[in-house]
Design a protein around this motif. Structure first.
Motif, short mmCIF file in Angstrom:
data_model
loop_
_atom_site.label_atom_id
_atom_site.label_comp_id
_atom_site.label_asym_id
_atom_site.label_seq_id
_atom_site.Cartn_x
_atom_site.Cartn_y
_atom_site.Cartn_z
N LYS A 1 2.36 -4.66 -16.99
CA LYS A 1 1.53 -4.10 -18.06
C LYS A 1 0.42 -5.07 -18.43
O LYS A 1 -0.71 -4.67 -18.69
N ASP A 2 0.74 -6.38 -18.46
CA ASP A 2 -0.27 -7.39 -18.79
C ASP A 2 -1.38 -7.44 -17.73
O ASP A 2 -2.54 -7.65 -18.05
N LYS A 3 -1.00 -7.23 -16.47
CA LYS A 3 -1.98 -7.25 -15.39
C LYS A 3 -2.73 -5.92 -15.27
O LYS A 3 -3.71 -5.83 -14.55
N GLY A 4 -2.26 -4.88 -15.96
CA GLY A 4 -2.90 -3.57 -15.89
C GLY A 4 -2.51 -2.77 -14.66
O GLY A 4 -3.21 -1.83 -14.29
N LYS A 5 -1.39 -3.10 -14.03
CA LYS A 5 -0.95 -2.42 -12.81
C LYS A 5 0.15 -1.39 -13.08
O LYS A 5 0.60 -0.73 -12.16
N TRP A 6 0.59 -1.28 -14.32
CA TRP A 6 1.67 -0.35 -14.65
C TRP A 6 1.10 1.06 -14.80
O TRP A 6 0.10 1.24 -15.49
N PRO A 7 1.71 2.07 -14.19
CA PRO A 7 1.17 3.44 -14.28
C PRO A 7 1.29 4.01 -15.69
O PRO A 7 2.30 3.82 -16.36
N GLU A 8 0.27 4.69 -16.14
CA GLU A 8 0.23 5.28 -17.48
C GLU A 8 1.30 6.35 -17.67
O GLU A 8 1.75 6.58 -18.78
N GLU A 9 1.68 7.02 -16.59
CA GLU A 9 2.68 8.08 -16.69
C GLU A 9 4.01 7.56 -17.20
O GLU A 9 4.75 8.28 -17.88
N PHE A 10 4.35 6.31 -16.88
CA PHE A 10 5.61 5.73 -17.33
C PHE A 10 5.46 4.99 -18.65
O PHE A 10 6.44 4.60 -19.25
N ASP B 1 4.16 11.40 -10.04
CA ASP B 1 3.66 12.77 -10.11
C ASP B 1 4.72 13.78 -10.58
O ASP B 1 4.43 14.97 -10.66
N GLY B 2 5.92 13.32 -10.90
CA GLY B 2 6.97 14.20 -11.41
C GLY B 2 7.89 14.73 -10.33
O GLY B 2 8.85 15.45 -10.62
N GLU B 3 7.65 14.40 -9.09
CA GLU B 3 8.47 14.86 -7.98
C GLU B 3 9.79 14.10 -7.96
O GLU B 3 9.83 12.89 -8.14
N LYS B 4 10.91 14.81 -7.74
CA LYS B 4 12.23 14.20 -7.74
C LYS B 4 12.79 14.23 -6.33
O LYS B 4 12.79 15.26 -5.67
N GLN C 1 0.80 -1.21 0.00
CA GLN C 1 0.00 0.00 0.00
C GLN C 1 0.84 1.28 0.00
O GLN C 1 0.54 2.21 -0.73
N ASP C 2 1.89 1.35 0.79
CA ASP C 2 2.68 2.57 0.90
C ASP C 2 3.74 2.70 -0.19
O ASP C 2 4.33 3.76 -0.35
N GLN C 3 4.02 1.65 -0.93
CA GLN C 3 5.09 1.67 -1.92
C GLN C 3 4.62 2.32 -3.20
O GLN C 3 3.45 2.25 -3.56
N VAL C 4 5.57 2.95 -3.91
CA VAL C 4 5.25 3.66 -5.16
C VAL C 4 6.28 3.32 -6.23
O VAL C 4 7.40 2.93 -5.93
N TYR C 5 5.88 3.50 -7.49
CA TYR C 5 6.78 3.30 -8.62
C TYR C 5 7.59 4.57 -8.84
O TYR C 5 7.10 5.68 -8.61
N ALA C 6 8.82 4.40 -9.33
CA ALA C 6 9.68 5.55 -9.61
C ALA C 6 10.65 5.19 -10.73
O ALA C 6 10.92 4.01 -10.99
N ARG C 7 11.16 6.21 -11.40
CA ARG C 7 12.16 6.04 -12.46
C ARG C 7 13.47 6.63 -11.96
O ARG C 7 13.51 7.74 -11.44
N SER C 8 14.56 5.90 -12.13
CA SER C 8 15.87 6.35 -11.67
C SER C 8 16.40 7.44 -12.60
O SER C 8 16.37 7.30 -13.82
N LEU C 9 16.88 8.52 -12.01
CA LEU C 9 17.50 9.60 -12.77
C LEU C 9 19.02 9.54 -12.69
O LEU C 9 19.69 10.33 -13.33
#
Length: 150
Positions: free
Chosen positions: A94-103, A41-44, A19-27
């Motif tokens: 992505k197959d399960k539909g759990k991947w965020p659209e933003e990424f 949400d674009g926050e770094k 519940q508390d975990q979130v997806y992120a992209r490494s910069l």
């Protein structure tokens, strides 16, 4: 948990995002086992890579991770990396539909340019191939001029 077991867990086992975990992209890495990540949400923010992943999983710029923001909260560090996502994991999400659209939408800089510049850039890209400057390039004219000198 040993090195071999951690590798197997990262590569093969299925996981569920809590519940508390979130997806992120490494910069990219910022030193001292800290990485700057961009959230949905674009926050770094800076997050830390726990010792169980060090020297086992290599996190590079552009990789996707799951971050737990409740662990290790301080002024500078906003959370801890719980899982590094590999292409197989992303495909399953992505197959399960759990991947965020933003990424899902790739960010390209060429979409910001006018159409006339985009058309010209295709022709220029073919001319801008990688050139290894560590090796001298001998062209036919150079080799023939050396033979004439002898």
């Amino acid at each position: 948990m040993g090195r071999k077991q951690t590798t197997i867990d990262q590569l093969e086992n299925d996981f569920e995002i809590e519940q508390d975990q979130v997806y992120a992209r490494s910069l990219g890495p910022r030193g001292n086992h800290q990485h700057e990540v961009e959230f949905i949400d674009g926050e770094k923010k800076l997050v830390t890579l726990p010792p169980r992943f060090r020297n086992v999983v290599w996190l590079k710029r552009g990789h996707y991770v799951i971050v737990d923001p409740t662990v290790g909260v301080s002024e500078k560090v906003a959370g801890e990396i719980v899982h590094v996502l590999f292409p197989k994991n992303i495909k399953d999400l992505k197959d399960k539909g759990k991947w965020p659209e933003e990424f899902s939408v790739p960010k390209t800089e060429s979409t910001d340019l006018p159409k006339s510049l985009n058309e010209d850039s295709d022709e220029e890209d073919q001319d801008d191939l990688f050139v290894n400057n560590n090796r001298p390039v001998m062209s036919d004219t150079d080799s023939s001029s050396e033979e004439d000198d002898e």
